[in-house]
Design a protein around this motif. Structure first.
Motif, short mmCIF file in Angstrom:
data_model
loop_
_atom_site.label_atom_id
_atom_site.label_comp_id
_atom_site.label_asym_id
_atom_site.label_seq_id
_atom_site.Cartn_x
_atom_site.Cartn_y
_atom_site.Cartn_z
N SER A 129 0.86 -1.19 0.00
CA SER A 129 0.00 0.00 0.00
C SER A 129 0.89 1.23 0.00
O SER A 129 2.10 1.14 0.20
N ARG A 130 0.28 2.38 -0.17
CA ARG A 130 1.01 3.64 -0.08
C ARG A 130 0.61 4.37 1.19
O ARG A 130 -0.40 4.04 1.82
N MET A 131 1.41 5.36 1.56
CA MET A 131 1.06 6.23 2.68
C MET A 131 0.12 7.33 2.19
O MET A 131 0.47 8.08 1.29
N ILE A 132 -1.07 7.41 2.77
CA ILE A 132 -1.94 8.54 2.48
C ILE A 132 -1.39 9.76 3.22
O ILE A 132 -1.05 9.66 4.40
N PRO A 133 -1.24 10.90 2.53
CA PRO A 133 -0.70 12.09 3.20
C PRO A 133 -1.44 12.40 4.50
O PRO A 133 -2.67 12.37 4.56
N GLY A 134 -0.68 12.66 5.55
CA GLY A 134 -1.25 12.90 6.87
C GLY A 134 -1.12 11.72 7.79
O GLY A 134 -1.22 11.85 9.01
N ASN A 135 -0.89 10.52 7.21
CA ASN A 135 -0.81 9.30 8.02
C ASN A 135 0.63 8.85 8.27
O ASN A 135 0.85 7.81 8.89
N GLU A 136 1.61 9.62 7.79
CA GLU A 136 2.99 9.17 7.85
C GLU A 136 3.44 8.84 9.28
O GLU A 136 4.07 7.79 9.51
N ARG A 137 3.12 9.71 10.21
CA ARG A 137 3.59 9.52 11.58
C ARG A 137 2.99 8.25 12.19
O ARG A 137 3.71 7.46 12.83
N ALA A 138 1.70 8.02 11.97
CA ALA A 138 1.05 6.83 12.53
C ALA A 138 1.62 5.56 11.91
O ALA A 138 1.84 4.56 12.61
N ILE A 139 1.85 5.57 10.60
CA ILE A 139 2.39 4.38 9.92
C ILE A 139 3.79 4.08 10.42
O ILE A 139 4.13 2.92 10.72
N MET A 140 4.62 5.11 10.52
CA MET A 140 6.00 4.89 10.97
C MET A 140 6.04 4.37 12.41
O MET A 140 6.91 3.56 12.76
#
Length: 548
Positions: A330-341
């Motif tokens: 999947s890709r990172m939806i902008p705004g979700n980077e911190r939660a995904i990391m």
């Protein structure tokens, strides 16, 4: 607001200047047509709200003129708000079979299933909604049965692409119907309202078929437990993961409610027919580690998702550790980077190998690249280009591409009313637009009292005081002051605030003590003064007065 009889206009209420929350309106004379009604997820700028929907107030005030709502495909940012907004709209809904299956499940959960008139239109079908003559054109996207919408009116034709890409090997569903798009272009097209999400990426789109071959090779070479996370609605990707697992002699387990719902809808519509039935998460511990592939929800770091709980080792059925692998397909939806990391970091801390599209070819976008969009303009040849569905940088890049094709671009903000015909195409008015928060089934204005108070509490905390008074308004016993997140109950600052508050309410004038509201307001002022400036914050304060 003037609404000229007989004119043809377009109004985006959500989806321009950001990704997600699509709500588009077309007007022919005095009749309105809605296309898509989706949700968006909040970013760092709106921590007080998790899920957002476009504010439908403008069209709700005209719902007696709303002929229907057309859904282009079953992604959350196009269909996810229907169950929440439909009670305000009360109009027929038009869907393809797969989108209809997904929508019925959502409406059932909202106890609206028997209230919403749903019209199922075959892929590529034609139908009328009020004065609008509409045609679906199948396009490839990362969900089955995505459709572009052709709107035919006395003033001309508009092609509303929805989300799409060019993929010669989409695996599930047909490729984008290039032949039909060209035929519509031959009729003469007034405007193309087109997806901009991936327009800044050069070259042609990569194919879902390439991802399947890559995943098959990757999964075949891994040991231990394998978990793959992807968007739950991507049936082709789920099928690819399942087939790669089967080729490696592994059994597939679905983990997460949205994936189980997808499985039901997909098989109901004839998809996943070549894939063995999936096991559920309760079965995973009965399988040897080298014989299991789990498809798991949570690719965007959602805090309550299965993958987030697994990363914290608090999932009731599944644990991952040394020797296991998680693949982010999947890709990172902008705004979700911190939660995904944060989730990826927690997994790595547990010894799990994390593979993303930076390390291996495990994902392709479902949105059109710049080359795809260029091809679309060559097919449709519109007079005007209206970029939508993207952040502002995507819209401006899209406009530049159209201009290079000698097509006039028109950039819109949410709420701009674009008169397409008759006469010059131009923005003639502005409608109220904005975002609402979906909060426990309620739709709340972002600038309303509830969310404003929550936002203040998030950054400045809250202080609550309570005390009892007799019939004459004199304090009984000691007042209590609570400041969670600001002060510990037993530290010296808490003691000081409590004592100063007690002294302050003792000197409130007698004439205010007989009126509960006046007494409470005076006590809130006293509490603010007792807090003083030492905290360097302005917390939300509240006072409870108990008269005994």
């Amino acid at each position: 607001m003037t609404e000229q009889n007989g004119d043809f206009a377009f109004l985006p209420l959500g989806g321009t200047g950001e990704i997600g929350m699509n709500l588009n309106l077309y007007r022919l004379g005095e009749t309105w047509l809605a296309i898509d009604c989706g949700i968006g997820f909040s970013g760092n700028d709106t921590p007080e709200a998790e899920i957002l929907v476009p504010d439908p107030t403008f069209i709700v005030e005209r719902r007696d003129q709303l002929a229907g709502l057309v859904i282009t495909h079953a992604h959350e940012d196009h269909i996810g708000a229907v169950a929440h907004v439909w009670p305000l709209l009360q109009c027929p809904v038009y869907v393809t079979p797969f989108a209809g299956s997904v929508l019925r499940r959502k409406l059932g959960e909202a106890r609206l299933l028997n209230e919403v008139p749903i019209h199922v239109i075959p892929c590529g079908g034609t139908f009328d909604v009020g004065p609008f003559n509409l045609e679906f054109i199948p396009v490839t996207h990362s969900v089955p049965e995505a459709q572009s919408v052709v709107l035919r009116t006395p003033h001309g034709i508009v092609v509303h692409t929805g989300d799409w890409k060019l993929d010669p090997e989409p695996l599930v569903g047909p490729p984008t119907d290039i032949k039909r798009l060209k035929e519509v272009g031959d009729e003469g097209v007034l405007a193309l309202v087109c997806d901009s999400t991936n327009v800044m990426k050069p070259g042609p789109s990569q194919s879902e078929g390439e991802v399947r071959r890559s995943l098959t090779e990757l999964i075949g070479n891994l040991k231990g437990r394998i978990a793959v996370t992807c968007f739950a609605s991507n049936v082709a990707r789920v099928e690819s993961i399942a087939m790669a697992a089967q080729a490696a002699g592994r059994t597939v387990v679905l983990v997460g409610r949205s994936l189980r719902n997808l499985d039901v809808s997909a098989r109901e519509c004839g998809y996943l027919s070549g894939v063995l039935p999936f096991l559920n998460e309760q079965d995973v511990n009965d399988l040897p580690d080298d014989q299991v592939v789990m498809i798991i929800t949570g690719s965007q770091g959602e805090p309550r998702s299965a993958l987030s709980r697994i990363s914290l080792d608090i999932h009731p059925n599944i644990s991952l550790g040394e020797g296991d692998t998680v693949i982010y397909s999947s890709r990172m939806i902008p705004g979700n980077e911190r939660a995904i990391m944060a989730v990826q970091d927690n997994l790595s801390r547990r010894g799990v190998r994390v593979i993303t599209d930076r390390e291996h070819f495990v994902h392709v976008s479902g949105h059109a690249t710049g080359d795809d969009v260029s091809t679309m303009y060559d097919l449709v040849r519109p007079q005007f280009a209206v970029p939508v569905h993207g952040e502002w940088r995507h819209l401006t890049a899209h406009a530049a591409l159209a201009q290079d094709k000698h097509i006039t671009p028109i950039l819109l903000e949410d709420g701009d009313i674009l008169r397409l015909a008759p006469g010059k195409a131009e923005v003639v008015d502005t409608a109220p637009s904005g975002r609402l928060a979906l909060d426990a089934g309620r739709l709340l204005p972002m600038n309303g009292g509830v969310l404003a108070a929550r936002r203040k509490m998030l950054f400045n905390g809250m202080v609550i005081a309570s005390f009892a008074v007799d019939d004459e308004g004199f304090v009984i016993g000691e007042p209590k002051v609570s400041a969670p997140g600001l002060l510990d109950p037993d530290d010296l600052e808490s003691v000081r605030v409590r004592e100063e508050f007690a002294n302050a309410i003792d000197v409130i004038p007698d004439e205010l003590r007989g009126d509960d509201q006046a007494f409470r307001d005076a006590a809130k002022t006293a509490l603010r003064r007792a807090l003083g400036r030492k905290l360097q914050k302005r917390p939300l304060v509240d006072v409870h007065v108990l008269r005994v």
